[in-house]
Design a protein around this motif. Structure first.
Motif, PDB file in Angstrom:
ATOM      1  N   PHE A  90       0.717  -0.990  -0.043  1.00 49.77           N
ATOM      2  CA  PHE A  90       0.138   0.275   0.096  1.00 49.77           C
ATOM      3  C   PHE A  90       0.835   1.130  -0.017  1.00 49.77           C
ATOM      4  N   ALA A  91      -0.479   2.772   0.050  1.00 52.33           N
ATOM      5  CA  ALA A  91       0.821   3.788  -0.104  1.00 52.33           C
ATOM      6  C   ALA A  91       0.635   4.571   0.698  1.00 52.33           C
ATOM      7  N   GLU A  92       2.167   4.770   2.021  1.00 48.52           N
ATOM      8  CA  GLU A  92       1.725   5.956   2.480  1.00 48.52           C
ATOM      9  C   GLU A  92       2.848   7.015   2.575  1.00 48.52           C
ATOM     10  N   ASP A  93       2.341   8.194   2.374  1.00 44.78           N
ATOM     11  CA  ASP A  93       3.468   9.191   2.853  1.00 44.78           C
ATOM     12  C   ASP A  93       4.550  10.105   1.535  1.00 44.78           C
ATOM     13  N   ASN A  94       4.002   9.342   0.436  1.00 43.62           N
ATOM     14  CA  ASN A  94       4.845   8.887  -1.037  1.00 43.62           C
ATOM     15  C   ASN A  94       5.683   7.992  -0.928  1.00 43.62           C
ATOM     16  N   LYS A  95       5.374   6.756  -0.176  1.00 45.01           N
ATOM     17  CA  LYS A  95       6.681   5.459  -0.812  1.00 45.01           C
ATOM     18  C   LYS A  95       5.365   4.594  -0.283  1.00 45.01           C
ATOM     19  N   VAL A  96       5.528   3.229  -0.990  1.00 47.61           N
ATOM     20  CA  VAL A  96       4.810   2.162  -1.469  1.00 47.61           C
ATOM     21  C   VAL A  96       5.498   1.024  -0.387  1.00 47.61           C
ATOM     22  N   TRP A  97       5.041   0.542   0.746  1.00 43.80           N
ATOM     23  CA  TRP A  97       4.909   0.017   1.958  1.00 43.80           C
ATOM     24  C   TRP A  97       4.952  -1.825   1.714  1.00 43.80           C
ATOM     25  N   GLU A 114      10.621   3.376  -1.932  1.00 43.17           N
ATOM     26  CA  GLU A 114      11.010   4.651  -1.404  1.00 43.17           C
ATOM     27  C   GLU A 114      10.064   5.944  -2.855  1.00 43.17           C
ATOM     28  N   ASP A 115       9.541   6.284  -3.737  1.00 41.87           N
ATOM     29  CA  ASP A 115       9.154   6.825  -4.320  1.00 41.87           C
ATOM     30  C   ASP A 115       7.637   6.831  -5.212  1.00 41.87           C
ATOM     31  N   LEU A 116       6.208   6.798  -4.881  1.00 38.59           N
ATOM     32  CA  LEU A 116       4.894   6.336  -5.086  1.00 38.59           C
ATOM     33  C   LEU A 116       5.410   6.131  -6.504  1.00 38.59           C
ATOM     34  N   GLU A 117       5.937   7.755  -6.795  1.00 36.44           N
ATOM     35  CA  GLU A 117       5.003   7.643  -8.919  1.00 36.44           C
ATOM     36  C   GLU A 117       6.041   6.946  -9.612  1.00 36.44           C
ATOM     37  N   MET A 118       7.398   6.859  -8.932  1.00 35.63           N
ATOM     38  CA  MET A 118       8.057   5.621  -9.813  1.00 35.63           C
ATOM     39  C   MET A 118       7.634   4.946  -9.942  1.00 35.63           C
ATOM     40  N   ASN A 120       4.960   3.548  -9.766  1.00 39.83           N
ATOM     41  CA  ASN A 120       3.682   4.106 -10.655  1.00 39.83           C
ATOM     42  C   ASN A 120       3.703   3.108 -12.054  1.00 39.83           C
ATOM     43  N   LYS A 121       4.866   4.127 -12.590  1.00 39.53           N
ATOM     44  CA  LYS A 121       5.555   4.307 -13.560  1.00 39.53           C
ATOM     45  C   LYS A 121       6.176   2.763 -14.223  1.00 39.53           C
ATOM     46  N   ALA A 122       7.472   2.503 -13.279  1.00 34.04           N
ATOM     47  CA  ALA A 122       7.273   0.804 -13.336  1.00 34.04           C
ATOM     48  C   ALA A 122       5.916   0.063 -13.596  1.00 34.04           C
ATOM     49  N   LYS A 123       5.105  -0.294 -12.809  1.00 37.20           N
ATOM     50  CA  LYS A 123       4.386  -0.944 -12.958  1.00 37.20           C
ATOM     51  C   LYS A 123       3.173  -1.034 -14.027  1.00 37.20           C
ATOM     52  N   GLY A 124       3.588   0.474 -15.086  1.00 38.10           N
ATOM     53  CA  GLY A 124       3.018   0.111 -16.249  1.00 38.10           C
ATOM     54  C   GLY A 124       3.939  -0.449 -17.826  1.00 38.10           C
ATOM     55  N   PHE A 125       4.956  -0.565 -17.390  1.00 37.30           N
ATOM     56  CA  PHE A 125       5.514  -1.593 -17.850  1.00 37.30           C
ATOM     57  C   PHE A 125       5.769  -3.600 -17.725  1.00 37.30           C
ATOM     58  N   GLY A 126       4.716  -4.022 -16.460  1.00 39.46           N
ATOM     59  CA  GLY A 126       3.644  -5.711 -15.961  1.00 39.46           C
ATOM     60  C   GLY A 126       4.114  -6.390 -17.688  1.00 39.46           C
ATOM     61  N   THR A 127       4.241  -7.066 -17.929  1.00 35.18           N
ATOM     62  CA  THR A 127       4.189  -7.653 -18.757  1.00 35.18           C
ATOM     63  C   THR A 127       4.035  -9.149 -18.472  1.00 35.18           C
ATOM     64  N   LYS A 128       3.541 -10.044 -19.797  1.00 33.86           N
ATOM     65  CA  LYS A 128       3.563 -11.365 -19.983  1.00 33.86           C
ATOM     66  C   LYS A 128       4.464 -12.377 -19.605  1.00 33.86           C
ATOM     67  N   PRO A 129       4.187 -13.614 -18.620  1.00 34.02           N
ATOM     68  CA  PRO A 129       5.138 -14.493 -18.056  1.00 34.02           C
ATOM     69  C   PRO A 129       5.311 -15.390 -19.464  1.00 34.02           C
ATOM     70  N   LYS A 130       6.556 -15.530 -19.578  1.00 34.45           N
ATOM     71  CA  LYS A 130       7.186 -17.044 -19.879  1.00 34.45           C
ATOM     72  C   LYS A 130       7.997 -18.082 -19.360  1.00 34.45           C
ATOM     73  N   ASN A 131       6.794 -19.004 -18.956  1.00 33.99           N
ATOM     74  CA  ASN A 131       6.393 -19.895 -17.800  1.00 33.99           C
ATOM     75  C   ASN A 131       7.657 -21.051 -18.365  1.00 33.99           C
ATOM     76  N   LEU A 132       8.044 -22.048 -17.859  1.00 35.44           N
ATOM     77  CA  LEU A 132       9.309 -23.570 -18.641  1.00 35.44           C
ATOM     78  C   LEU A 132       8.859 -24.063 -18.970  1.00 35.44           C
ATOM     79  N   GLU A 133       8.997 -24.744 -20.023  1.00 34.79           N
ATOM     80  CA  GLU A 133       8.048 -26.132 -20.986  1.00 34.79           C
ATOM     81  C   GLU A 133       8.594 -27.370 -20.002  1.00 34.79           C
ATOM     82  N   ASN A 134       9.360 -27.322 -18.945  1.00 35.81           N
ATOM     83  CA  ASN A 134      10.032 -28.625 -18.472  1.00 35.81           C
ATOM     84  C   ASN A 134      10.216 -28.620 -16.951  1.00 35.81           C
TER      85      ASN A 134
END
Length: 603
Positions: A90-97, A114-118, A120-134
């Motif tokens: 969760f967010a508190e005081d512009n940090k993530v805890w 230590e930075d909520l804005e950063m 939120n920017k970073a999570k915008g680049f979430g990507t699909k998984p690449k699971n192992l076949e074995n």
């Protein structure tokens, strides 16, 4: 105690809800009426904390996908007993805890970023998984129900091995207090045979759909192993193209010819510890680093400087570390900062004094470079996954895909204008976000059959220049042409020429039990292979050593008595390095690297 943590305490734990009944709506998670009571005894396995319950008590919609908005539900560990606990980010005081409560050991709240804005920017680049076949390779199938305490890799894991660590010894010539491990006086020696190391390397190469192609030979201090050059040769012969050699550089400083031997054997990147530019911040190898760098020059090696960043210890020198790298750009191709992982038990006040996260380190870099490298210049590691998806769509072949959690690492590329003594981040003349978004859209259209590869290539050629700012681009750099060669022609030869003028600055924050997030470990792509055939994420291998690293390595270690029979002259202290500070300080390499430097960040 907060309401959500009271719920977590009453309904947390293993999360299985396995009490043996199945009748409907009980508080334990099984559904039985006889189990509606929420008073939980320590030996009972209570139900996992659900999103619905947290939404009721917080009044906010709780997300459960890893890129969801805050507050977010995940799982973590108790630092005392390693119990798996439902947790809240969760967010508190512009940090993530990250916060959870153990029924036995109480509430644990730790800074996550230590930075909520950063964040939120970073999570915008979430990507699909690449699971192992074995997954698990030669081991029995494992569904990962108790992740991370039954790791292997399991079927829940969402990333292939991008960099595989191979521990060749636990002996070291130093005894650093924050090190993950080394053999202390009287402890068994872990030094696998060549055959065992070969088996472990083959485990990496047998991964599918992407065989591991990059490894790091590590320890302990691998250079003190007598047959280390043969180990490197073997790895090269098995088929690894990218071989990193992790070292403090001391042996190479004393035996410069080893740099040439390592290069000729196949090691093409040196991963060298470097915690600061002063004796106070870098007692590890401050005096030896200049001599090692000169040796690596003669050995034609590329070097990555690796500072472990600890708040109140060396965080005030992060800008100077980058400047040191730029002054040695002929061989130093990257600086990879690692905010400290606070392993072991540590009081909250000590953690608060030493804890620094990725945004905290980036903020210090921005301040110490006078904004030359700002926080806007950084992108999370999985942003390159969009480029990977485009190349996969064009080639119809599985590629290395950095699908790690967005909170694990960030990076920035900088260009050095030597003539004007100016450092220019790539973001000042390239729209990184716009380019990667565009390539991701094209990849989807190709995969869906809406566009041919020829058509996609034509569109990229037409569009590339719109993502570059020629006004701010260095005069001797044609970035659009470089991208065209890499993306369409798959020609990376031009990258080599750029390496004399550009440096990568990376950030990788490995976890500890206080800030542990199981969603992060499920996406880890920096792994360790163990002699029993299992492959483990970095943050299970090192953070839960009693289950993995120490336990398994002890089974394959030699007792002091057995080791002494093989090496009659062995003494623990004999491995340790004793320096002559005066002689090293007066040497020409020391003066050249520390005294005669250009300051590219005059503040």
């Amino acid at each position: 105690m907060t309401p959500e943590l009271k719920i977590a305490q009453e309904h947390g734990g293993c999360g299985t809800g396995d009490c043996g009944c199945d009748s409907g709506k009980g508080g334990c998670g099984c559904g039985g009426k006889e189990h509606e009571a929420v008073v939980v005894q320590a030996e009972v396995k209570p139900e996992i904390l659900t999103a619905e319950k947290l939404e009721q008590i917080t009044g906010s919609k709780l997300t459960t996908t890893y890129t969801g908005d805050l507050p977010h539900q995940t799982q973590s560990l108790c630092p005392e007993c390693t119990r798996i606990l439902p947790s809240l980010v969760f967010a508190e005081d512009n940090k993530v805890w990250i916060q959870r409560e153990c029924p036995e050991h109480g509430e644990i709240k730790e800074v996550y970023w230590e930075d909520l804005e950063m964040y939120n920017k970073a999570k915008g680049f979430g990507t699909k998984p690449k699971n192992l076949e074995n997954p698990n390779m030669r081991l029995l199938p494992n569904l990962g129900a108790n992740c991370p305490t039954d790791c292997g890799l399991c079927r829940r894991h969402k990333s292939h091995t991008a960099l595989g660590n191979l521990v060749v010894t636990n002996r070291c010539d130093l005894s650093c207090w924050y090190c993950f491990f080394y053999a202390k006086e009287g402890e068994p020696i872990y030094e696998p045979s060549m055959q065992l190391l070969k088996n472990m390397l083959l485990d990496y190469r047998n991964e599918r759909p992407v065989p591991t192609n990059a490894i790091q030979i590590t320890g302990g201090e691998p250079s003190i192993r007598e047959d280390i050059v043969e180990v490197v040769k073997m790895a090269k012969g098995i088929g690894f193209d990218h071989i990193q050699f992790n070292t403090n550089g001391i042996t190479i400083a004393r035996e410069p010819e080893m740099a040439v031997k390592l290069h000729d054997a196949g090691a093409n990147v040196i991963y060298m510890s470097f915690d600061g530019v002063s004796p106070r911040t870098n007692p590890k190898n401050h005096w030896e680093a200049p001599y090692a760098l000169d040796a690596f020059r003669k050995g034609k090696q590329h070097v990555v400087l690796v500072p472990t960043v600890i708040r109140s210890v060396n965080d005030h020198e992060v800008g100077k570390i980058i400047n040191f790298g730029l002054n040695n750009l002929d061989i130093v191709k990257a600086v990879n900062f690692q905010p400290v992982s606070l392993v072991g038990r540590m009081p909250a006040k000590v953690r608060e004094r030493q804890r620094i996260t990725i945004p905290g380190t980036i903020r210090a870099i921005e301040e110490q470079t006078d904004g030359a490298i700002a926080r806007e210049d950084w992108f999370t590691v999985p942003c390159v996954s969009r480029i990977t998806h485009f190349i996969e769509a064009m080639t119809k072949k599985a590629q290395y895909d950095l699908t790690i959690h967005f909170a694990c690492g960030m990076g920035a590329y900088v260009y050095l204008d030597r003539e004007n003594k100016k450092v220019i981040p790539i973001t000042r003349f390239a729209d990184v976000e716009g380019l990667t978004e565009y390539l991701d859209v094209l990849a989807e259209e190709i995969s869906a059959g809406k566009m041919t590869k020829v058509g996609a290539g034509a569109r990229v050629l037409f569009k590339l220049n719109s993502f570059t700012d020629k006004k701010n681009m260095p005069k001797d750099l044609n970035f659009g042409n470089l991208l065209w060669k890499m993306l369409i022609k798959h020609d990376y030869s031009a990258v080599g020429a750029l390496q004399t003028k550009m440096m990568f600055i990376g950030m990788m924050h490995f976890m500890d039990k206080y800030n542990y997030d199981i969603e992060r470990v499920e996406r880890c792509d920096i792994h360790y292979v163990m002699p029993d055939g299992r492959i483990l994420p970095f943050c299970t291998f090192n953070v839960i050593p009693e289950i993995y690293r120490d336990k398994v390595q002890s089974q394959y270690s030699s007792s002091v008595a057995d080791w002494s029979k093989r090496y009659p002259n062995f003494k623990y202290d004999g491995d340790k390095y004793h320096r002559d500070i005066k002689a090293l300080t007066n040497g020409e390499p020391y003066q050249k690297h520390y005294v005669k430097q250009v300051d590219y960040f005059k503040v």
